[in-house]
Motif scaffolding. Sequence first.
Motif, PDB file in Angstrom:
ATOM      1  N   ASP A  52       0.875  -1.168   0.000  1.00  0.00           N
ATOM      2  CA  ASP A  52       0.000   0.000   0.000  1.00  0.00           C
ATOM      3  C   ASP A  52       0.917   1.223   0.000  1.00  0.00           C
ATOM      4  OD1 ASP A  52      -1.966   1.895   0.346  1.00  0.00           O
ATOM      5  OD2 ASP A  52      -2.759   1.082   2.219  1.00  0.00           O
ATOM      6  N   ILE A  53       0.994   1.910  -1.127  1.00  0.00           N
ATOM      7  CA  ILE A  53       1.962   2.983  -1.307  1.00  0.00           C
ATOM      8  C   ILE A  53       1.248   4.231  -1.812  1.00  0.00           C
ATOM      9  CG2 ILE A  53       4.066   3.704  -2.528  1.00  0.00           C
ATOM     10  CD1 ILE A  53       4.667   0.708  -2.985  1.00  0.00           C
ATOM     11  N   THR A  54       1.585   5.375  -1.224  1.00  0.00           N
ATOM     12  CA  THR A  54       1.050   6.641  -1.707  1.00  0.00           C
ATOM     13  C   THR A  54       2.195   7.624  -1.918  1.00  0.00           C
ATOM     14  OG1 THR A  54      -0.942   6.272  -0.386  1.00  0.00           O
ATOM     15  CG2 THR A  54      -0.652   8.459  -1.323  1.00  0.00           C
TER      16      THR A  54
ATOM     17  N   ASP B  99       5.002   1.276   3.877  1.00  0.00           N
ATOM     18  CA  ASP B  99       4.736   0.066   4.661  1.00  0.00           C
ATOM     19  C   ASP B  99       5.976  -0.233   5.495  1.00  0.00           C
ATOM     20  OD1 ASP B  99       2.408   0.012   3.188  1.00  0.00           O
ATOM     21  OD2 ASP B  99       3.095  -1.566   1.824  1.00  0.00           O
ATOM     22  N   VAL B 100       5.789  -0.355   6.809  1.00  0.00           N
ATOM     23  CA  VAL B 100       6.912  -0.436   7.735  1.00  0.00           C
ATOM     24  C   VAL B 100       6.718  -1.634   8.666  1.00  0.00           C
ATOM     25  CG1 VAL B 100       8.284   0.814   9.440  1.00  0.00           C
ATOM     26  CG2 VAL B 100       7.081   2.083   7.643  1.00  0.00           C
ATOM     27  N   VAL B 101       7.773  -2.407   8.861  1.00  0.00           N
ATOM     28  CA  VAL B 101       7.742  -3.578   9.740  1.00  0.00           C
ATOM     29  C   VAL B 101       8.489  -3.258  11.027  1.00  0.00           C
ATOM     30  CG1 VAL B 101       8.320  -6.027   9.990  1.00  0.00           C
ATOM     31  CG2 VAL B 101       7.660  -5.116   7.738  1.00  0.00           C
TER      32      VAL B 101
ATOM     33  N   ARG C  99      10.499   2.295   1.176  1.00  0.00           N
ATOM     34  CA  ARG C  99      11.715   3.048   0.849  1.00  0.00           C
ATOM     35  C   ARG C  99      12.793   2.116   0.302  1.00  0.00           C
ATOM     36  NH1 ARG C  99      10.879   8.863   1.331  1.00  0.00           N
ATOM     37  NH2 ARG C  99       8.821   8.879   2.324  1.00  0.00           N
ATOM     38  N   GLU C 100      12.861   0.913   0.851  1.00  0.00           N
ATOM     39  CA  GLU C 100      13.799  -0.068   0.298  1.00  0.00           C
ATOM     40  C   GLU C 100      13.483  -0.347  -1.162  1.00  0.00           C
ATOM     41  OE1 GLU C 100      13.797  -3.690   2.470  1.00  0.00           O
ATOM     42  OE2 GLU C 100      14.885  -2.892   4.198  1.00  0.00           O
TER      43      GLU C 100
END
Length: 442
Positions: free
Chosen positions: A256-258, A423-425, A436-437
């Motif tokens: 999910d990217i904006t 999206d971040v883990v 970002r990766e």
Amino acid sequence: MTASAAPADLYAQHFAEQQRRAAQALERGGFDHLVVPSGTLHYQVFDDRDYPYAVNPQFKAWVPLVRNPGSWLVFTPGATPKLIYLQPFDYWHVVPQAPSGAWVEHFEVIVIREPADALPHLPKDPARCAILGEPQSALGDYAPNNPQAVIDYLEYHRAFKTPYEVAMMREATRKGVRAHRAAEAAFRAGASEFDIHLAYCAAARQDANELPYGNIVALNQNGAVLHYMELGREAPEQLRSFLIDAGASHAGYACDITRTYASDTDGEFQALIDAVDAAQQRMCAQVRAGFDYKQLHLDAHVALAGILKDFGVLKTSPEAAVATGVSNVFFPHGIGHGIGLQVHEVAGFAASDRGGRIDKPAGHPYLRLTRVLEPGMAVTIEPGLYFVDLLLDGLQRGEHRDSVDWARIDGFRPFGGIRIEDDVVCTDDAPINLTREGFAAA
């Protein structure tokens, strides 16, 4: 085991964790068997056309199958799980191929030709089964009962991604980033919303029904509509801004990217985008074990109000804007949500795996996640600043109308708004920003 392990090993670890969770959930609910239908096709009323099929998330948590209606999964602690796989005789449609891949070896695969053929392979006593699915999936006496104790346990723990799941989300992100790059290029070339959407789908190699949610492709003032999905066929005479909220799917998992872009990369709206982007990165860094996601949301309001202050939109302090609700006019949604098998992952408010609810902060009705962050959780971080006529009209009629500079607001209205989402883990250490990766590697 890490995400760099072989895919087969990652899945084996995931499969073992699924079995452990399922056994505990069955014990909680007092059942002997977990039975999960993949789902069925739904037909439009007064027509013979079916709606796009959506697989049961409880089914695809076990197997990377998303286009197989009429199939079933059966788990009984101590026994090899069964995959009852519908491969119909059908010359109208493409028949699913036999299941393949390293994951198959973990199941007893039973191929059936008719939906009713599943019945002899289901547990003998439906009353001893926790059957998770929608009512339309009922087969004979095997009707979904969705016992709450079982659902509560499984959905609560779904927040904690296995390394296999993170790997699947990373692959979904790779596809999504590739498509976002194509969408930006189409915008820079002067394309319409509809044509940008087509460019996105072509680059993702997924059609609208395969994407995890409907693309939001908004030019100019349309960026002020949070879920804008109209897809104008003609490009506006003047392109000022572009907001795209779009994801991609892989093996049942979503990204999910904006992103938001300015046509004039040296203008003030680009500077505002840059300020939101920098703040968003600081918010992503807050995704740490033990941090309350509610506080992350509240902190975001202060940070975004600070940006509005810096750009001359706010005439009051950021803290006063938050206290009076003025910040909600410009940031009217939550900071994000869980993500994984579903774009808006379940159990965002769960107090524990036995149920209960953690309420949203007062005055913030649209926050989708209120849990304390723990290692393995995957969340989105999506701050935004918008110039929404409906909300601004309410502010102008209210008691706090003098807390903003209306001339500054009018200057930004034609650009619609800004949203930036990653999206971040959460880990035991620094967070992993999958988005970002992905952009760095593209």
